[in-house]
Scaffold this motif. Structure first.
Motif, PDB file in Angstrom:
ATOM      1  N   CYS A  57      50.602   2.178 -63.557  1.00 59.25           N
ATOM      2  CA  CYS A  57      49.924   3.081 -63.178  1.00 59.25           C
ATOM      3  C   CYS A  57      48.050   2.037 -62.011  1.00 59.25           C
ATOM      4  CB  CYS A  57      49.301   4.426 -63.518  1.00 59.25           C
ATOM      5  SG  CYS A  57      47.746   5.242 -62.078  1.00 59.25           S
ATOM      6  N   ASN A  84      42.207  12.086 -57.193  1.00 59.25           N
ATOM      7  CA  ASN A  84      42.584  10.163 -57.614  1.00 59.25           C
ATOM      8  C   ASN A  84      42.645  11.125 -59.136  1.00 59.25           C
ATOM      9  OD1 ASN A  84      39.783   8.943 -58.529  1.00 59.25           O
ATOM     10  ND2 ASN A  84      39.315   9.220 -56.580  1.00 59.25           N
ATOM     11  N   THR A 112      53.801  12.309 -69.863  1.00 59.68           N
ATOM     12  CA  THR A 112      54.703  13.136 -68.304  1.00 59.68           C
ATOM     13  C   THR A 112      55.729  14.066 -68.614  1.00 59.68           C
ATOM     14  OG1 THR A 112      56.071  11.397 -68.437  1.00 59.68           O
ATOM     15  CG2 THR A 112      54.656  11.384 -67.164  1.00 59.68           C
ATOM     16  N   ILE A 118      40.961  12.810 -64.231  1.00 56.12           N
ATOM     17  CA  ILE A 118      41.393  13.263 -62.531  1.00 56.12           C
ATOM     18  C   ILE A 118      39.887  13.247 -62.082  1.00 56.12           C
ATOM     19  CG2 ILE A 118      42.070  15.540 -61.298  1.00 56.12           C
ATOM     20  CD1 ILE A 118      44.087  15.851 -63.374  1.00 56.12           C
ATOM     21  N   CYS A 127      44.007  10.602 -63.444  1.00 52.27           N
ATOM     22  CA  CYS A 127      45.311  11.298 -63.237  1.00 52.27           C
ATOM     23  C   CYS A 127      45.653  11.749 -65.013  1.00 52.27           C
ATOM     24  CB  CYS A 127      46.456  10.650 -63.464  1.00 52.27           C
ATOM     25  SG  CYS A 127      48.207  11.599 -63.573  1.00 52.27           S
ATOM     26  N   THR A 129      56.162  12.842 -58.394  1.00 53.89           N
ATOM     27  CA  THR A 129      55.826  12.956 -59.230  1.00 53.89           C
ATOM     28  C   THR A 129      56.096  12.372 -60.373  1.00 53.89           C
ATOM     29  OG1 THR A 129      55.082  15.305 -60.643  1.00 53.89           O
ATOM     30  CG2 THR A 129      56.865  15.289 -59.512  1.00 53.89           C
ATOM     31  N   LYS A 185      41.619  10.933 -70.289  1.00 50.14           N
ATOM     32  CA  LYS A 185      42.662  12.201 -69.298  1.00 50.14           C
ATOM     33  C   LYS A 185      42.603  13.041 -70.020  1.00 50.14           C
ATOM     34  CE  LYS A 185      44.807   7.712 -67.916  1.00 50.14           C
ATOM     35  NZ  LYS A 185      44.932   8.214 -66.791  1.00 50.14           N
ATOM     36  N   SER A 223      47.128   9.960 -57.446  1.00 54.73           N
ATOM     37  CA  SER A 223      47.518  10.842 -58.626  1.00 54.73           C
ATOM     38  C   SER A 223      48.618  11.688 -58.716  1.00 54.73           C
ATOM     39  CB  SER A 223      46.225  12.669 -58.340  1.00 54.73           C
ATOM     40  OG  SER A 223      46.824  13.193 -56.955  1.00 54.73           O
ATOM     41  N   ASP A 224      48.685  12.581 -59.545  1.00 54.74           N
ATOM     42  CA  ASP A 224      49.761  13.729 -59.953  1.00 54.74           C
ATOM     43  C   ASP A 224      49.859  14.796 -59.174  1.00 54.74           C
ATOM     44  OD1 ASP A 224      52.314  14.827 -60.191  1.00 54.74           O
ATOM     45  OD2 ASP A 224      53.617  13.177 -61.759  1.00 54.74           O
ATOM     46  N   TYR A 271      55.559  14.449 -63.582  1.00 48.11           N
ATOM     47  CA  TYR A 271      55.742  15.995 -63.782  1.00 48.11           C
ATOM     48  C   TYR A 271      56.120  17.145 -63.805  1.00 48.11           C
ATOM     49  CZ  TYR A 271      53.437  18.954 -67.146  1.00 48.11           C
ATOM     50  OH  TYR A 271      52.375  19.699 -68.765  1.00 48.11           O
ATOM     51  N   ASP A 315      47.900  18.319 -60.843  1.00 50.34           N
ATOM     52  CA  ASP A 315      46.377  18.354 -60.062  1.00 50.34           C
ATOM     53  C   ASP A 315      46.961  20.016 -59.730  1.00 50.34           C
ATOM     54  OD1 ASP A 315      45.619  15.989 -59.809  1.00 50.34           O
ATOM     55  OD2 ASP A 315      46.397  15.546 -57.772  1.00 50.34           O
TER      56      ASP A 315
END
Length: 353
Positions: A100, A91, A220, A112, A93, A185, A61, A154-155, A187, A159
């Motif tokens: 998730c 899509n 996070t 990601i 993360c 989110t 990740k 996704s977040d 984050y 991104d």
């Protein structure tokens, strides 16, 4: 401040990525990263479906990025978080929340994937909103505007560290008279404070009690940091809602949520307080994800996998999931909404299930 979750060292890219300005921009951000061209972002040999990679769940990740070209831009009606689910420009993360649902579709690796054809997405979303026209009947999503969830898989706060895709989407909805964007989110990316949303983007900060966030919300922003960001994002022109998702039941959960709600209450500015609303979603789990988690984070499964309290559920897309038992869950939802009404009465509940 939370340390960056990204240290991109390997980029997989589909043919054609470099034909797009956004693709070239992203590649230029990571000039030292190794590059591998692949036929499809959905099928990368040695990455997707490779059970041996589960031990490297977090490293992948952090260090791997996939670039693709989105082929379809279908929108789905929703009615809960948004009126419409927009086709995502990413899509997967860099965060590693143990519950998730996105990695259920990939298996064993979930970095990601970013799509570089932002112009095509903007055209499709603008065309859809123009075709809809004004929103004539209010609903729980929003009384006046059509709401598009632009970050389902996704977040977007993460991104936005890779490209200007998120900035461009915020700018799009700023110009649409009948629509606003929305995304959840975990984050805090303070660069988003400079995007000037002018009330046309709703950001939903996801919250859960600290004792379980430390176990489940891996990589996070800390809960305290998310709560502290609410007032600043309201001042910057965002509509800010709370996203209690997933609500996880465990011994002592109501006491921990009471403490969380009181911390939120004590931190809110008057401006943040009057626009506040929340969505409440209790945990849905999955047997396949349970097996993946056992390979890299078994401690999380002691909270998520509670067979005595759970039952099978077929999702609206045909998948087999696990949720809290019907009567048990109903009582828990009622208990949570009672807590919220008592501790944070100014927070309207848009929906809870």
């Amino acid at each position: 401040m939370t340390r960056s979750p990204l240290d991109i060292r390997h980029i997989y890219l589909e043919p054609g990525v470099e034909n797009y300005a956004r693709g070239r921009e992203i590649l230029a951000r990571f000039p030292e990263a190794e590059r591998t061209e692949v036929p499809s972002h959905w099928n990368i040999p040695g990455l997707h479906g490779n059970a041996g990679l589960v031990k490297d769940w977090v490293r992948i990740k952090r260090q791997v990025l996939v670039l693709g070209v989105r082929k379809t831009f279908t929108l789905r009606e929703n009615g809960r978080s948004a009126d419409w689910i927009a086709p995502g420009l990413a899509n997967g993360c860099a965060l590693a929340c143990a519950y998730c649902y996105v990695p259920r579709r990939k298996g064993f690796a979930n970095p990601i994937t970013t799509f570089v054809n932002i112009e095509d997405a903007v055209k499709a979303l603008r065309r859809h909103a123009e075709k809809l026209g004004p929103k004539t009947e209010p609903n729980q999503v929003d009384p006046h505007l059509w709401v598009y969830d632009i970050g389902e898989n996704s977040d977007l706060s993460v991104d936005a560290m890779l490209s200007d895709n998120v900035r461009d989407l915020v700018a799009l909805y700023r110009t649409l008279p009948n629509a606003k964007a929305s995304f959840a989110t975990k984050y805090v990316n303070r660069e988003l404070l400079e995007y000037d949303p002018q009330g046309k983007t709703r950001i939903r900060f996801s919250l859960m009690p600290r004792p379980i966030a430390r176990v489940l919300d891996v990589r996070t922003s800390p809960i305290r940091e998310r709560i502290a960001a609410i007032n600043d994002f309201v001042e910057a022109g965002y509509e800010v809602h709370l996203n209690f998702s997933p609500v996880v039941i465990y011994e002592g959960w109501t006491a921990d949520y009471t403490e969380l709600l009181r911390e939120v209450r004590d931190s809110l500015s008057d401006k943040a307080r009057v626009q506040l609303a929340a969505e409440v979603i209790f945990l849905t789990h999955n047997a396949a994800l349970h097996e993946v988690n056992l390979g890299w984070h078994p401690k999380a499964e002691k909270l998520l996998w509670r067979p005595a309290w759970q039952e099978n559920k077929r999702s609206e897309y045909g998948g087999e999931n696990i949720r809290y038992r019907h009567g048990f869950k109903g009582k828990a939802v009622a208990r949570f909404t009672e807590l919220l009404a008592r501790e944070l009465p100014e927070c309207r509940v848009r929906y809870a299930f």
